[in-house]
Design a protein around this motif. Sequence first.
Motif, PDB file in Angstrom:
ATOM      1  N   THR A   3      -3.871   9.396  26.197  1.00  0.00           N
ATOM      2  CA  THR A   3      -4.650   8.321  26.961  1.00  0.00           C
ATOM      3  C   THR A   3      -5.166   7.209  25.887  1.00  0.00           C
ATOM      4  N   ARG A   4      -4.990   7.307  24.858  1.00  0.00           N
ATOM      5  CA  ARG A   4      -5.741   6.222  23.758  1.00  0.00           C
ATOM      6  C   ARG A   4      -4.746   5.101  23.935  1.00  0.00           C
ATOM      7  N   LEU A   5      -5.380   3.602  23.448  1.00  0.00           N
ATOM      8  CA  LEU A   5      -4.711   2.799  23.583  1.00  0.00           C
ATOM      9  C   LEU A   5      -4.681   2.149  22.142  1.00  0.00           C
ATOM     10  N   ALA A   6      -3.451   1.382  21.719  1.00  0.00           N
ATOM     11  CA  ALA A   6      -3.300   1.009  20.435  1.00  0.00           C
ATOM     12  C   ALA A   6      -4.358  -0.061  19.841  1.00  0.00           C
ATOM     13  N   LYS A   7      -5.163  -0.537  20.963  1.00  0.00           N
ATOM     14  CA  LYS A   7      -6.169  -1.497  20.430  1.00  0.00           C
ATOM     15  C   LYS A   7      -7.411  -0.726  19.788  1.00  0.00           C
ATOM     16  N   ASP A   8      -7.402   0.786  20.018  1.00  0.00           N
ATOM     17  CA  ASP A   8      -8.385   1.636  19.363  1.00  0.00           C
ATOM     18  C   ASP A   8      -7.942   2.217  17.911  1.00  0.00           C
ATOM     19  N   PHE A   9      -6.795   1.882  17.731  1.00  0.00           N
ATOM     20  CA  PHE A   9      -6.452   2.561  16.345  1.00  0.00           C
ATOM     21  C   PHE A   9      -6.789   1.687  15.113  1.00  0.00           C
ATOM     22  N   GLY A  10      -7.012   2.217  14.088  1.00  0.00           N
ATOM     23  CA  GLY A  10      -7.380   1.227  12.951  1.00  0.00           C
ATOM     24  C   GLY A  10      -6.427   1.432  11.900  1.00  0.00           C
ATOM     25  N   LEU A  15      -2.681   6.357  15.386  1.00  0.00           N
ATOM     26  CA  LEU A  15      -1.424   6.290  16.280  1.00  0.00           C
ATOM     27  C   LEU A  15      -0.925   7.591  16.350  1.00  0.00           C
ATOM     28  N   SER A  16      -0.596   7.955  15.074  1.00  0.00           N
ATOM     29  CA  SER A  16       0.407   9.465  14.972  1.00  0.00           C
ATOM     30  C   SER A  16      -0.471  10.381  15.311  1.00  0.00           C
ATOM     31  N   ALA A  17      -1.739  10.576  15.299  1.00  0.00           N
ATOM     32  CA  ALA A  17      -2.421  11.738  15.709  1.00  0.00           C
ATOM     33  C   ALA A  17      -2.326  11.955  17.162  1.00  0.00           C
ATOM     34  N   VAL A  18      -2.225  10.924  17.900  1.00  0.00           N
ATOM     35  CA  VAL A  18      -2.129  11.088  19.268  1.00  0.00           C
ATOM     36  C   VAL A  18      -0.909  10.929  19.986  1.00  0.00           C
ATOM     37  N   TYR A  19       0.219  10.117  19.546  1.00  0.00           N
ATOM     38  CA  TYR A  19       1.458   9.949  19.871  1.00  0.00           C
ATOM     39  C   TYR A  19       2.347  10.898  19.120  1.00  0.00           C
ATOM     40  N   GLU A  20       3.498  11.447  19.545  1.00  0.00           N
ATOM     41  CA  GLU A  20       4.365  12.225  19.033  1.00  0.00           C
ATOM     42  C   GLU A  20       5.775  11.474  18.859  1.00  0.00           C
ATOM     43  N   VAL A  21       6.046  11.712  17.421  1.00  0.00           N
ATOM     44  CA  VAL A  21       7.472  11.129  16.841  1.00  0.00           C
ATOM     45  C   VAL A  21       8.387  11.769  17.512  1.00  0.00           C
ATOM     46  N   ASN A  76       4.329   1.221  26.969  1.00  0.00           N
ATOM     47  CA  ASN A  76       4.519   0.881  25.633  1.00  0.00           C
ATOM     48  C   ASN A  76       3.504  -0.046  24.787  1.00  0.00           C
ATOM     49  N   PHE A  77       3.391  -1.164  25.308  1.00  0.00           N
ATOM     50  CA  PHE A  77       2.923  -2.071  24.667  1.00  0.00           C
ATOM     51  C   PHE A  77       1.455  -1.709  24.560  1.00  0.00           C
ATOM     52  N   ALA A  78       0.811  -1.355  25.581  1.00  0.00           N
ATOM     53  CA  ALA A  78      -0.881  -0.767  25.413  1.00  0.00           C
ATOM     54  C   ALA A  78      -0.981   0.045  24.622  1.00  0.00           C
ATOM     55  N   LEU A  82       0.490  -1.352  17.584  1.00  0.00           N
ATOM     56  CA  LEU A  82      -0.421  -1.349  16.697  1.00  0.00           C
ATOM     57  C   LEU A  82      -0.410  -2.735  15.743  1.00  0.00           C
ATOM     58  N   SER A  83      -1.545  -3.375  15.798  1.00  0.00           N
ATOM     59  CA  SER A  83      -1.484  -4.869  15.163  1.00  0.00           C
ATOM     60  C   SER A  83      -0.873  -4.882  13.800  1.00  0.00           C
ATOM     61  N   SER A  84       0.012  -5.730  13.451  1.00  0.00           N
ATOM     62  CA  SER A  84       0.730  -5.668  12.295  1.00  0.00           C
ATOM     63  C   SER A  84       0.030  -5.773  11.236  1.00  0.00           C
ATOM     64  N   HIS A  85      -1.379  -6.283  10.947  1.00  0.00           N
ATOM     65  CA  HIS A  85      -2.178  -6.126   9.915  1.00  0.00           C
ATOM     66  C   HIS A  85      -2.899  -4.456   9.694  1.00  0.00           C
TER      67      HIS A  85
END
Length: 154
Positions: A3-10, A15-21, A76-78, A82-85
Amino acid sequence: MATRLAKDFGSFADLSAVYEVDKDYRIVLEHRPASMTAVIAPHGGGIEAYTSDIARQIAGQDFSYYLFEGLLKAGNFAALHLSSHRFDEASCLELLSGCDHVVAIHGCGHEGERVLLGGRDAELRRAIGDSLREAGLVCEDAPDGLDVLPPTEN
């Protein structure tokens, strides 16, 4: 379902701790050792439409390429943009460390079909724009906010 959003990831680690490859996203990497150029789509698959396809076509058989592809049924977008930087996935960084040139493919929400050109390498940006214009595509400079520097460096 995460349920976490990419905008919250540093970072990619967040991201990979929440979503599965290979369930929520996949990484496609084709390293061509003779090439000093890589084409990347860090928001491929369902994140930014067609960017994976465009990156593969540009790379052809000549250049290395890297794709980060969203596989979720929706959102997928939300969830995965993950921001490019902040995009620091290890295999991408390893590929790029051996390259002289990198071309990043991104999508945008503007009306109509056009190519927005940006990046630090002005000569490469101009050459790509000239080639695309010769092929009949509309090209323009990327607007402020879509530049290559993190917000703290602008």
